[in-house]
Design an enzyme around this catalytic site. Structure first.
Site, mmCIF file in Angstrom:
data_model
loop_
_atom_site.group_PDB
_atom_site.id
_atom_site.type_symbol
_atom_site.label_atom_id
_atom_site.label_comp_id
_atom_site.label_asym_id
_atom_site.label_seq_id
_atom_site.Cartn_x
_atom_site.Cartn_y
_atom_site.Cartn_z
ATOM 1 N N CYS A 76 0.819 -0.995 -0.020
ATOM 2 C CA CYS A 76 -0.268 -0.006 0.052
ATOM 3 C C CYS A 76 0.856 1.163 -0.019
ATOM 4 O O CYS A 76 1.798 1.560 1.157
ATOM 5 C CB CYS A 76 -0.653 -0.139 1.320
ATOM 6 S SG CYS A 76 -1.751 1.435 1.432
ATOM 7 N N CYS A 198 -1.084 3.981 -6.659
ATOM 8 C CA CYS A 198 -1.891 3.224 -5.496
ATOM 9 C C CYS A 198 -2.190 1.900 -6.195
ATOM 10 O O CYS A 198 -2.618 1.627 -7.350
ATOM 11 C CB CYS A 198 -3.338 3.773 -5.407
ATOM 12 S SG CYS A 198 -4.389 3.015 -4.500
HETATM 13 N N1 DGL Z 1 -4.039 0.695 -2.128
HETATM 14 C C1 DGL Z 1 -3.596 1.841 -1.205
HETATM 15 C C2 DGL Z 1 -2.402 2.312 -2.020
HETATM 16 O O1 DGL Z 1 -1.751 1.980 -2.599
HETATM 17 C C3 DGL Z 1 -4.589 2.603 -0.470
HETATM 18 C C4 DGL Z 1 -5.740 2.876 -1.408
HETATM 19 C C5 DGL Z 1 -6.631 3.288 -0.145
HETATM 20 O O2 DGL Z 1 -7.006 2.790 0.867
HETATM 21 O O3 DGL Z 1 -7.112 4.781 -0.144
HETATM 22 O O4 DGL Z 1 -2.294 3.547 -1.627
#
Ligand code: DGL
Length: 285
Positions: A76, A198
């Site tokens: 993440c 993301c």
């Molecule tokens: N998948 C996550 C990222 O790479 C977070 C997305 C979220 O929960 O806002 O930032």
């Protein structure tokens, strides 16, 4: 090389990190993985820094206590930006890999020298991202877009009853955000490269490509993260060497703090996983 059977922990605010897990499985077919989707607390990108740090520590403590991890991948960007530094301080012995928007690879790929970056508000606003942007200053022009609502819509696209409206929302948001960024294409001054900052956004590559056309290349981080994880395990002598690859069910256990059906649907859709691999995380996580 070792016969160390302990799993590698992987977590994300939700299903986005499954895109990283895909790459990890391919790169490390002999390893076991425990994935935690923090769906009950998603999206991280629109929460405070403190909240994301608290979630990151709670999940890490839980995974370490329950699953005796040999390494941890923070799949993440938002959690990496908010908490990786603290995590390294708290767990100096633990091999730890984070993800960050692939700006450097994008510089190498771009012909027009104009690169788009889509990421969460949390990532875009972070000091870590500011430093990353600084490190490539002068090498290309960057247009950065915080994409509020997009990760949530992607989460909802796997939930029974919400899927259809979520798909519509995804289409609207992609149109809105890419239009706000400017012109994409191979022409002078146009963005020919788009960084998916993301891990959720990898799952909307198809509609993004349809929107932007084949001249625009999309850059994500899953494969680089998987290679980095292999390097760390090798360096620590923790890479598992057993010759027979494990079956999917031996190799992967997935947990969610939120809706089990949503995780099952996502795991089936994107990892081709049988239902028995997904479980509810204990309530205290
Ligand atoms: N998948 C996550 C990222 O790479 C977070 C997305 C979220 O929960 O806002 O930032």
């Amino acid at each position: 090389m070792t016969s160390d059977q302990r799993p590698i922990g992987v977590f994300d605010s939700g299903i986005g990190g499954l895109s990283v897990l895909q790459a990890l499985q391919t790169e490390l077919p002999h390893e076991r993985f425990v994935y935690l989707a923090d769906n009950a607390h998603a999206p991280y990108g629109e929460k405070t820094d403190l909240y994301v740090r608290q979630r990151t520590h709670a999940i890490t403590e839980h995974l370490l206590a329950q699953h005796q991890l040999k390494a941890l991948v923070v799949a993440c960007n938002t959690a990496t930006a908010a908490a990786i530094h603290e995590l390294r301080t708290r767990h100096p012995q633990l091999p730890l890999v984070g993800v960050e928007p692939a700006l450097k690879p994008a510089v190498a790929l771009s012909q027009t020298g104009h690169i788009g970056v889509m990421a969460t508000r949390g990532t875009v606003a972070s000091d870590k991202f500011a430093r990353l942007l600084d490190s490539v200053r002068g090498q290309a022009q960057f247009t950065v877009q915080a994409c509020n609502g997009l990760a949530l819509a992607i989460e909802q696209s796997t939930l029974p009853g919400l899927a259809e409206a979520a798909e519509q929302r995804i289409t609207e948001l992609l149109k809105q955000y890419t239009a706000a960024m400017g012109a994409f294409g191979k022409g002078l001054g146009q963005m020919d490269t788009l960084v998916l900052g993301c891990t959720h956004y990898v799952f909307v590559e198809k509609p993004l490509k349809a929107l932007l056309g084949s001249d625009v290349q999309l850059v994500s981080t899953g494969e680089a993260v998987a290679r980095q994880t292999r390097r760390l395990l090798e360096a620590a002598g923790l890479l598992r060497s057993d010759p027979a690859p494990l079956s999917a069910i031996q190799r992967l256990s997935l947990f969610t703090t939120g809706d089990l059906h949503g995780l099952e649907a996502a795991a089936q859709r994107w990892l081709d996983l049988p239902q028995g691999a997904c479980h509810k995380a204990p309530a205290h996580v």
